[in-house]
Design a protein around this motif. Sequence first.
Motif, PDB file in Angstrom:
ATOM      1  N   MET A 247      -1.370  -4.257   1.770  1.00 38.40           N
ATOM      2  CA  MET A 247      -0.707  -4.247   3.245  1.00 38.40           C
ATOM      3  C   MET A 247       0.149  -2.937   3.207  1.00 38.40           C
ATOM      4  O   MET A 247       1.121  -3.003   2.222  1.00 38.40           O
ATOM      5  N   GLY A 248       0.055  -2.447   4.432  1.00 38.38           N
ATOM      6  CA  GLY A 248       0.896  -1.060   4.593  1.00 38.38           C
ATOM      7  C   GLY A 248       1.771  -1.492   5.773  1.00 38.38           C
ATOM      8  O   GLY A 248       3.148  -1.761   5.480  1.00 38.38           O
ATOM      9  N   THR A 249       1.365  -1.566   6.748  1.00 38.05           N
ATOM     10  CA  THR A 249       2.228  -1.811   7.982  1.00 38.05           C
ATOM     11  C   THR A 249       3.415  -3.104   7.845  1.00 38.05           C
ATOM     12  O   THR A 249       4.425  -2.552   8.170  1.00 38.05           O
ATOM     13  N   ARG A 250       2.943  -3.916   7.250  1.00 35.34           N
ATOM     14  CA  ARG A 250       3.865  -4.791   7.329  1.00 35.34           C
ATOM     15  C   ARG A 250       5.063  -4.639   6.246  1.00 35.34           C
ATOM     16  O   ARG A 250       6.250  -4.975   6.675  1.00 35.34           O
TER      17      ARG A 250
ATOM     18  N   GLY B   9      -6.424  -3.463   6.130  1.00 36.44           N
ATOM     19  CA  GLY B   9      -6.492  -3.433   7.715  1.00 36.44           C
ATOM     20  C   GLY B   9      -5.874  -4.482   8.429  1.00 36.44           C
ATOM     21  O   GLY B   9      -6.526  -5.690   8.461  1.00 36.44           O
ATOM     22  N   ALA B  10      -4.548  -4.337   8.733  1.00 34.25           N
ATOM     23  CA  ALA B  10      -4.076  -5.355   9.625  1.00 34.25           C
ATOM     24  C   ALA B  10      -3.774  -6.820   8.920  1.00 34.25           C
ATOM     25  O   ALA B  10      -3.643  -7.473   9.618  1.00 34.25           O
ATOM     26  N   ILE B  11      -3.460  -6.754   7.667  1.00 34.27           N
ATOM     27  CA  ILE B  11      -3.207  -7.799   6.737  1.00 34.27           C
ATOM     28  C   ILE B  11      -1.524  -8.131   6.812  1.00 34.27           C
ATOM     29  O   ILE B  11      -1.144  -7.201   6.337  1.00 34.27           O
TER      30      ILE B  11
ATOM     31  N   ALA C 262       1.743   9.809  -4.689  1.00 33.32           N
ATOM     32  CA  ALA C 262       2.481  11.139  -5.579  1.00 33.32           C
ATOM     33  C   ALA C 262       2.915  12.098  -4.551  1.00 33.32           C
ATOM     34  O   ALA C 262       4.044  12.851  -4.961  1.00 33.32           O
ATOM     35  N   HIS C 263       2.275  12.344  -3.478  1.00 35.63           N
ATOM     36  CA  HIS C 263       2.680  13.507  -2.601  1.00 35.63           C
ATOM     37  C   HIS C 263       3.835  13.134  -1.662  1.00 35.63           C
ATOM     38  O   HIS C 263       4.157  14.112  -0.806  1.00 35.63           O
ATOM     39  N   THR C 264       4.480  12.009  -1.899  1.00 34.59           N
ATOM     40  CA  THR C 264       5.624  11.575  -1.076  1.00 34.59           C
ATOM     41  C   THR C 264       6.868  12.364  -2.066  1.00 34.59           C
ATOM     42  O   THR C 264       7.799  12.606  -1.369  1.00 34.59           O
TER      43      THR C 264
ATOM     44  N   VAL D 226       0.127   4.324  -8.473  1.00 33.80           N
ATOM     45  CA  VAL D 226       0.435   5.663  -7.948  1.00 33.80           C
ATOM     46  C   VAL D 226      -0.924   6.234  -7.096  1.00 33.80           C
ATOM     47  O   VAL D 226      -2.047   6.067  -7.607  1.00 33.80           O
ATOM     48  N   ASN D 227      -0.594   6.757  -5.792  1.00 38.49           N
ATOM     49  CA  ASN D 227      -1.767   7.026  -5.161  1.00 38.49           C
ATOM     50  C   ASN D 227      -1.749   8.595  -5.084  1.00 38.49           C
ATOM     51  O   ASN D 227      -0.883   9.348  -5.085  1.00 38.49           O
ATOM     52  N   LEU D 228      -2.990   9.103  -5.859  1.00 45.73           N
ATOM     53  CA  LEU D 228      -3.314  10.469  -5.862  1.00 45.73           C
ATOM     54  C   LEU D 228      -4.626  10.868  -4.741  1.00 45.73           C
ATOM     55  O   LEU D 228      -5.522  10.118  -4.628  1.00 45.73           O
TER      56      LEU D 228
ATOM     57  N   ALA E  57       0.823  -1.268  -0.038  1.00 46.37           N
ATOM     58  CA  ALA E  57      -0.104  -0.093  -0.021  1.00 46.37           C
ATOM     59  C   ALA E  57       0.792   1.467   0.043  1.00 46.37           C
ATOM     60  O   ALA E  57       1.912   1.276   0.445  1.00 46.37           O
ATOM     61  N   PRO E  58       0.337   2.283  -0.613  1.00 43.62           N
ATOM     62  CA  PRO E  58       1.057   3.497  -0.567  1.00 43.62           C
ATOM     63  C   PRO E  58       1.021   4.062   0.844  1.00 43.62           C
ATOM     64  O   PRO E  58       0.118   4.387   1.559  1.00 43.62           O
ATOM     65  N   MET E  59       2.405   4.404   1.197  1.00 44.57           N
ATOM     66  CA  MET E  59       2.479   5.045   2.693  1.00 44.57           C
ATOM     67  C   MET E  59       3.274   6.405   2.406  1.00 44.57           C
ATOM     68  O   MET E  59       4.538   6.198   2.191  1.00 44.57           O
ATOM     69  N   PHE E  60       2.763   7.435   2.920  1.00 38.91           N
ATOM     70  CA  PHE E  60       3.509   8.700   2.938  1.00 38.91           C
ATOM     71  C   PHE E  60       5.012   8.673   3.435  1.00 38.91           C
ATOM     72  O   PHE E  60       4.963   8.204   4.532  1.00 38.91           O
ATOM     73  N   THR E  61       6.077   8.977   2.689  1.00 39.13           N
ATOM     74  CA  THR E  61       7.211   8.952   3.134  1.00 39.13           C
ATOM     75  C   THR E  61       7.771   7.590   3.373  1.00 39.13           C
ATOM     76  O   THR E  61       9.218   7.420   3.393  1.00 39.13           O
TER      77      THR E  61
ATOM     78  N   GLY F 168      14.230   3.385  14.115  1.00 42.38           N
ATOM     79  CA  GLY F 168      13.715   3.405  15.396  1.00 42.38           C
ATOM     80  C   GLY F 168      12.043   3.028  15.253  1.00 42.38           C
ATOM     81  O   GLY F 168      11.587   2.582  15.927  1.00 42.38           O
ATOM     82  N   TYR F 169      11.722   3.363  14.207  1.00 37.65           N
ATOM     83  CA  TYR F 169      10.291   3.322  13.825  1.00 37.65           C
ATOM     84  C   TYR F 169       9.937   1.784  13.701  1.00 37.65           C
ATOM     85  O   TYR F 169       8.987   1.276  14.094  1.00 37.65           O
ATOM     86  N   ARG F 170      10.791   1.072  12.978  1.00 34.60           N
ATOM     87  CA  ARG F 170      10.718  -0.453  12.669  1.00 34.60           C
ATOM     88  C   ARG F 170      10.725  -0.990  14.080  1.00 34.60           C
ATOM     89  O   ARG F 170      10.185  -1.964  14.145  1.00 34.60           O
TER      90      ARG F 170
ATOM     91  N   ALA G  81      -6.475  -0.225  10.262  1.00 33.82           N
ATOM     92  CA  ALA G  81      -5.534  -0.022   9.191  1.00 33.82           C
ATOM     93  C   ALA G  81      -4.734   1.044   9.395  1.00 33.82           C
ATOM     94  O   ALA G  81      -5.084   2.171  10.336  1.00 33.82           O
ATOM     95  N   GLY G  82      -3.409   1.174   9.165  1.00 32.03           N
ATOM     96  CA  GLY G  82      -2.493   1.982   9.175  1.00 32.03           C
ATOM     97  C   GLY G  82      -3.016   3.379   8.562  1.00 32.03           C
ATOM     98  O   GLY G  82      -3.585   3.153   7.646  1.00 32.03           O
ATOM     99  N   GLY G  83      -2.234   4.454   8.969  1.00 30.24           N
ATOM    100  CA  GLY G  83      -2.832   5.790   8.395  1.00 30.24           C
ATOM    101  C   GLY G  83      -4.060   6.280   8.871  1.00 30.24           C
ATOM    102  O   GLY G  83      -4.408   6.035   9.823  1.00 30.24           O
TER     103      GLY G  83
HETATM  104  C1  LIG Z   1       2.787   5.454   7.607  1.00 32.23           C
HETATM  105  C2  LIG Z   1       1.684   5.317   6.778  1.00 32.23           C
HETATM  106  C3  LIG Z   1       1.439   6.173   5.917  1.00 32.23           C
HETATM  107  C4  LIG Z   1       0.333   6.259   4.997  1.00 32.23           C
HETATM  108  N1  LIG Z   1      -0.053   6.978   3.998  1.00 32.23           N
HETATM  109  C5  LIG Z   1      -0.929   7.010   3.064  1.00 32.23           C
HETATM  110  C6  LIG Z   1      -0.979   7.762   1.947  1.00 32.23           C
HETATM  111  O1  LIG Z   1      -0.068   8.676   1.871  1.00 32.23           O
HETATM  112  N2  LIG Z   1      -2.036   7.776   1.161  1.00 32.23           N
HETATM  113  C7  LIG Z   1      -3.046   6.729   1.350  1.00 32.23           C
HETATM  114  O2  LIG Z   1      -4.044   6.590   0.562  1.00 32.23           O
HETATM  115  N3  LIG Z   1      -2.944   5.783   2.269  1.00 32.23           N
HETATM  116  C8  LIG Z   1      -1.807   6.007   3.151  1.00 32.23           C
HETATM  117  N4  LIG Z   1      -1.856   5.145   4.222  1.00 32.23           N
HETATM  118  C9  LIG Z   1      -2.647   3.992   4.380  1.00 32.23           C
HETATM  119  C10 LIG Z   1      -2.245   2.428   3.596  1.00 32.23           C
HETATM  120  O3  LIG Z   1      -2.084   3.033   1.938  1.00 32.23           O
HETATM  121  C11 LIG Z   1      -3.164   1.694   3.915  1.00 32.23           C
HETATM  122  O4  LIG Z   1      -4.399   1.644   3.497  1.00 32.23           O
HETATM  123  C12 LIG Z   1      -3.084   0.995   5.298  1.00 32.23           C
HETATM  124  O5  LIG Z   1      -1.605   0.904   5.467  1.00 32.23           O
HETATM  125  C13 LIG Z   1      -3.283  -0.599   5.458  1.00 32.23           C
HETATM  126  O6  LIG Z   1      -3.632  -0.862   6.664  1.00 32.23           O
HETATM  127  P1  LIG Z   1      -2.258  -1.859   7.569  1.00 32.23           P
HETATM  128  O7  LIG Z   1      -1.328  -0.677   7.436  1.00 32.23           O
HETATM  129  O8  LIG Z   1      -2.941  -2.203   8.610  1.00 32.23           O
HETATM  130  O9  LIG Z   1      -1.832  -2.914   6.423  1.00 32.23           O
HETATM  131  C14 LIG Z   1      -0.636   5.008   5.229  1.00 32.23           C
HETATM  132  C15 LIG Z   1      -0.269   4.160   6.371  1.00 32.23           C
HETATM  133  C16 LIG Z   1       0.728   4.208   7.028  1.00 32.23           C
HETATM  134  C17 LIG Z   1       1.089   3.082   7.951  1.00 32.23           C
END
Ligand SMILES: Cc1cc2nc3c(=O)[nH]c(=O)nc-3n(C[C@H](O)[C@H](O)[C@H](O)COP(=O)(O)O)c2cc1C
Length: 320
Positions: A203-206, A182-184, A43-45, A79-81, A18-22, A218-220, A154-156
């Motif tokens: 899958m984001g957090t993983r 969410g939490a996968i 994209a905003h990263t 790419v996430n917009l 999953a897209p995660m900012f920075t 430190g984050y990890r 879910a993260g974020g």
């Molecule tokens: C640190 C972090 C940054 C995130 N940044 C974005 C983002 O910029 N755009 C977005 O659509 N989702 C963002 N998300 C959400 C993830 O794309 C995703 O929906 C989420 O991580 C899934 O849940 P999980 O972390 O439990 O696997 C972010 C999540 C995390 C943990």
Amino acid sequence: MSNVTDLIAGMSLPVIAAPMFTVSNLEMALATCAQGMMGSFPAHTTRSGEMLEDWLITMAEGVVRLADEGVETVGPYGVNLVVAAGNQRLDQDLALCIKHKVPVILTSKGAPGEVFDAVHAYGGLVFHDIGAARHAEKALAAGADGLIAVCSGAGGHGGTLNPFALVNEVRQLTDKTIILAGAISTGQDILAAQIMGADLVYMGTRFINTEESGATDGYREMIIEARATDIFWGTITDAPSNTLTPSLLRAGVKLEDLRRQDPDALLAISERKKRWKDVWSAGHGVGAIHDVLSVEALCNRLKAEYAAAQAGLSRFQAAE
Ligand SMILES: Cc1cc2nc3c(=O)[nH]c(=O)nc-3n(C[C@H](O)[C@H](O)[C@H](O)COP(=O)(O)O)c2cc1C
């Protein structure tokens, strides 16, 4: 890219990193594609349009190079917009994604049909994130090819609904692709999501705890030490999100101030913003994460766990 069925059939596992900012960067996205799964980044990263264009060129060339090098299954990329009115870069970023024919656009917030139409015009797909059936209805009406069901934990910015509840409601609306978020964290989770009615998982957090991610050590480490109860759900800036509680406490934030949404306390918190680069988001899946490993090793583990889970399904067969 003509349709989602072809897209999924061309992947080694139905997983989108999953897209995660920075956190999501080029290295992580390309390493994920190299394993036959979908790599992505917001994209905003990137700090500017020029930087986004560099990244788009690197991704497009990267997947071609992987195929040339003989990688059997090269995953697509997305790419996430952020398609909300407040995103001043949207027009410029969208134009670049169109120019470079990004295979999958992952949209969040709002659901403007023009964006979806523009992506469809070059043959791209749009997966839109939703947190409730009413968002799904709007996204379907606007022409989304898939719905990212962002659930509780879910993260974020996360969601608030139980995954069974949300997937069941959305499935009644459409037979289009559902991507569960969410939490996968494991291969078993991926199969479970499919059995629930999802087609793909987010899958984001993983993926934060991979060597390629943009996270600090430190984050990890904090993710490795955390359990689901160490995740704070609440509004810190604009909208509710899931945050690692220890990172908030270390930045001097009092959880009570956040819970009460006391305006003076929130102002004081925002004035300390410079320390916020060390306030970290993660989802409830942290309790299943005990290591940092390369994207390749993580994806191999997911494949092995998924295969074992499939093989184990026979234990549920009813006796004749
Ligand atoms: C640190 C972090 C940054 C995130 N940044 C974005 C983002 O910029 N755009 C977005 O659509 N989702 C963002 N998300 C959400 C993830 O794309 C995703 O929906 C989420 O991580 C899934 O849940 P999980 O972390 O439990 O696997 C972010 C999540 C995390 C943990």
